[in-house]
Structure formats: structure tokens, C-alpha cells
Design a protein around this motif. Structure first.
Motif, mmCIF file in Angstrom:
data_model
loop_
_atom_site.group_PDB
_atom_site.id
_atom_site.type_symbol
_atom_site.label_atom_id
_atom_site.label_comp_id
_atom_site.label_asym_id
_atom_site.label_seq_id
_atom_site.Cartn_x
_atom_site.Cartn_y
_atom_site.Cartn_z
ATOM 1 N N MET A 1 0.848 -1.075 -0.141
ATOM 2 C CA MET A 1 -0.021 0.163 -0.045
ATOM 3 C C MET A 1 1.029 1.189 0.037
ATOM 4 N N ASN A 2 0.682 1.987 -1.027
ATOM 5 C CA ASN A 2 1.404 3.260 -0.902
ATOM 6 C C ASN A 2 0.882 4.402 0.243
ATOM 7 N N SER A 3 1.829 5.014 0.817
ATOM 8 C CA SER A 3 1.456 5.784 2.172
ATOM 9 C C SER A 3 0.667 6.953 1.788
ATOM 10 N N THR A 4 0.742 7.544 0.677
ATOM 11 C CA THR A 4 -0.416 8.687 0.306
ATOM 12 C C THR A 4 -1.450 8.173 -0.463
ATOM 13 N N CYS A 5 -1.505 7.027 -0.805
ATOM 14 C CA CYS A 5 -2.516 6.429 -1.710
ATOM 15 C C CYS A 5 -3.454 5.407 -1.110
ATOM 16 N N ALA A 6 -4.642 5.246 -1.235
ATOM 17 C CA ALA A 6 -5.358 4.304 -0.611
ATOM 18 C C ALA A 6 -5.555 3.182 -1.571
ATOM 19 N N VAL A 7 -4.510 2.889 -2.197
ATOM 20 C CA VAL A 7 -4.506 1.681 -3.269
ATOM 21 C C VAL A 7 -3.126 0.888 -3.197
ATOM 22 N N ALA A 8 -3.290 -0.187 -3.531
ATOM 23 C CA ALA A 8 -1.883 -1.048 -3.547
ATOM 24 C C ALA A 8 -1.340 -0.669 -5.250
ATOM 25 N N LEU A 9 -0.306 -0.430 -5.189
ATOM 26 C CA LEU A 9 0.321 -0.211 -6.701
ATOM 27 C C LEU A 9 1.334 -1.290 -6.946
ATOM 28 N N ARG A 10 1.484 -1.838 -7.938
ATOM 29 C CA ARG A 10 2.627 -2.747 -8.504
ATOM 30 C C ARG A 10 2.561 -2.632 -9.867
ATOM 31 N N SER A 11 3.678 -3.128 -10.296
ATOM 32 C CA SER A 11 4.159 -3.307 -11.765
ATOM 33 C C SER A 11 3.116 -4.371 -12.293
ATOM 34 N N LEU A 12 2.946 -4.260 -13.516
ATOM 35 C CA LEU A 12 1.638 -5.081 -14.250
ATOM 36 C C LEU A 12 2.698 -5.864 -15.291
ATOM 37 N N SER A 13 2.514 -7.032 -15.702
ATOM 38 C CA SER A 13 3.070 -7.614 -16.861
ATOM 39 C C SER A 13 2.269 -8.285 -17.946
ATOM 40 N N ALA A 14 2.885 -9.062 -18.890
ATOM 41 C CA ALA A 14 1.913 -9.647 -19.937
ATOM 42 C C ALA A 14 0.765 -10.419 -19.182
ATOM 43 N N ALA A 15 0.967 -10.962 -18.315
ATOM 44 C CA ALA A 15 0.029 -11.949 -17.309
ATOM 45 C C ALA A 15 -1.044 -11.134 -16.790
ATOM 46 N N ASP A 16 -0.957 -9.770 -16.964
ATOM 47 C CA ASP A 16 -1.910 -8.890 -16.313
ATOM 48 C C ASP A 16 -2.753 -8.193 -17.553
ATOM 49 N N LEU A 17 -2.576 -8.457 -18.615
ATOM 50 C CA LEU A 17 -3.168 -7.591 -19.837
ATOM 51 C C LEU A 17 -4.450 -7.901 -20.088
ATOM 52 N N ARG A 18 -5.307 -8.972 -19.347
ATOM 53 C CA ARG A 18 -6.508 -9.224 -19.758
ATOM 54 C C ARG A 18 -7.422 -8.320 -18.738
ATOM 55 N N GLU A 19 -6.963 -8.172 -17.564
ATOM 56 C CA GLU A 19 -7.505 -7.320 -16.693
ATOM 57 C C GLU A 19 -7.145 -5.831 -17.017
ATOM 58 N N ALA A 20 -5.880 -5.540 -17.349
ATOM 59 C CA ALA A 20 -5.450 -4.021 -17.746
ATOM 60 C C ALA A 20 -6.466 -3.541 -19.015
ATOM 61 N N ASN A 21 -6.334 -4.513 -19.819
ATOM 62 C CA ASN A 21 -7.314 -3.950 -21.083
ATOM 63 C C ASN A 21 -8.802 -4.050 -20.908
#
Length: 158
Positions: free
Chosen positions: A1-21
């Protein structure tokens, strides 16, 4: 979790393309444009395996949000020169997710020695980048809605 944001941030890869798209598609379909233009734009703005190997992608995740694809609320795509895409699912908009994604890009860019990035915004997104206080970049870009993103400066307050 980012200290100033109420979201979890992480790098995406080709495995995440379905959700990203899926997020990109829903974001584009919510743009204030004629339906046909939105429908035609979606596949042009989505990413594939080649894009995933060339660009850096960051995802913003909201825990417990079954109404979002895999909990993914927003996607940012960039390289060492430009921010290529910033998309937030319509069900998660106006919650600071775009700002969190830009802050994440800024931090990663600074760590790589990058001080400025060019943002080529879609016309419908231009007011958002203006609201954040980003400098107009039409003097250095032929693109009509271009902004300079100085990664060393904070984004304008809401």
C-alpha cells in the motif's frame, strides 16, 4: 500500500493484460464521445504482449472490489520519454487513483534519472491534466493535447 494513496500499486506484466485491457476498455467506453467512436477506440488503445515487453505498466488495486477486474482500478503505461496511457475504471474514478498512478510513475522515473515525461492526452482527458497543473507542451510537441510532466514537482492540490 502506498503511504499517500489508498490503493495497492504494483508493476504489471503480460500476465495482467486481460485485466488491464478490461479497465482500459471500460474507461474508454465512459468517455463523452459518440458511441461508435468509443467502440472503435477501445481496441486501438489496448495493449498486447509486445507492448508489455516495451512499456512499463503500473496497476492500482483496490482490495475487496469484486466489481473491478481482478480488483484493478487503474492502469498507467509509460517509458523513458512519455506517459502513453493513464486509465481509471469508471467505478473507481474521482478517488485519486489517477494521481496515485502519476505519483508512482514520477517516483520510478526519478529513480531512473528521468526528470520530465511527455503526456500525449486524448482530447477528453486534457482537462484532467490541466487540473493537475501540468505545463502545456505544444511548443515541443506537434500533438494537440500534450503536457510536460516534471517528475521532480508535486502535482497540484485537488
Amino acid at each position: 500500500m502506498n503511504s499517500t494513496c489508498a490503493v495497492a500499486l504494483r508493476s504489471l506484466s503480460a500476465a495482467d493484460l486481460r485485466e488491464a485491457n478490461a479497465v482500459i476498455g471500460q474507461a474508454v467506453l465512459a468517455w463523452p464521445l459518440p458511441e461508435r467512436i468509443r467502440q472503435l477506440s477501445v481496441p486501438l488503445l489496448q495493449y498486447d504482449d509486445v507492448d508489455a515487453s516495451h512499456f512499463q505498466m503500473i496497476g492500482a488495486f483496490l482490495e475487496g472490489r469484486d466489481d473491478l477486474p481482478g480488483g484493478l482500478a487503474g492502469v498507467a503505461v509509460w517509458d523513458e520519454n512519455s506517459v502513453h496511457g493513464l486509465y481509471v475504471h469508471p467505478l473507481a474514478q474521482r478517488a485519486g487513483i489517477g494521481r496515485c498512478l502519476l505519483a508512482a510513475i514520477a517516483g520510478r522515473a526519478r529513480r531512473s534519472g528521468i526528470e520530465r515525461l511527455l503526456i500525449k492526452a486524448q482530447r477528453v482527458s486534457a482537462p484532467y491534466f490541466e487540473h493537475l497543473g501540468l505545463a502545456d507542451a505544444r511548443s515541443v510537441s506537434a500533438y494537440p493535447n500534450a503536457y510536460l510532466f516534471d517528475t521532480r514537482l508535486p502535482l497540484s492540490p485537488r
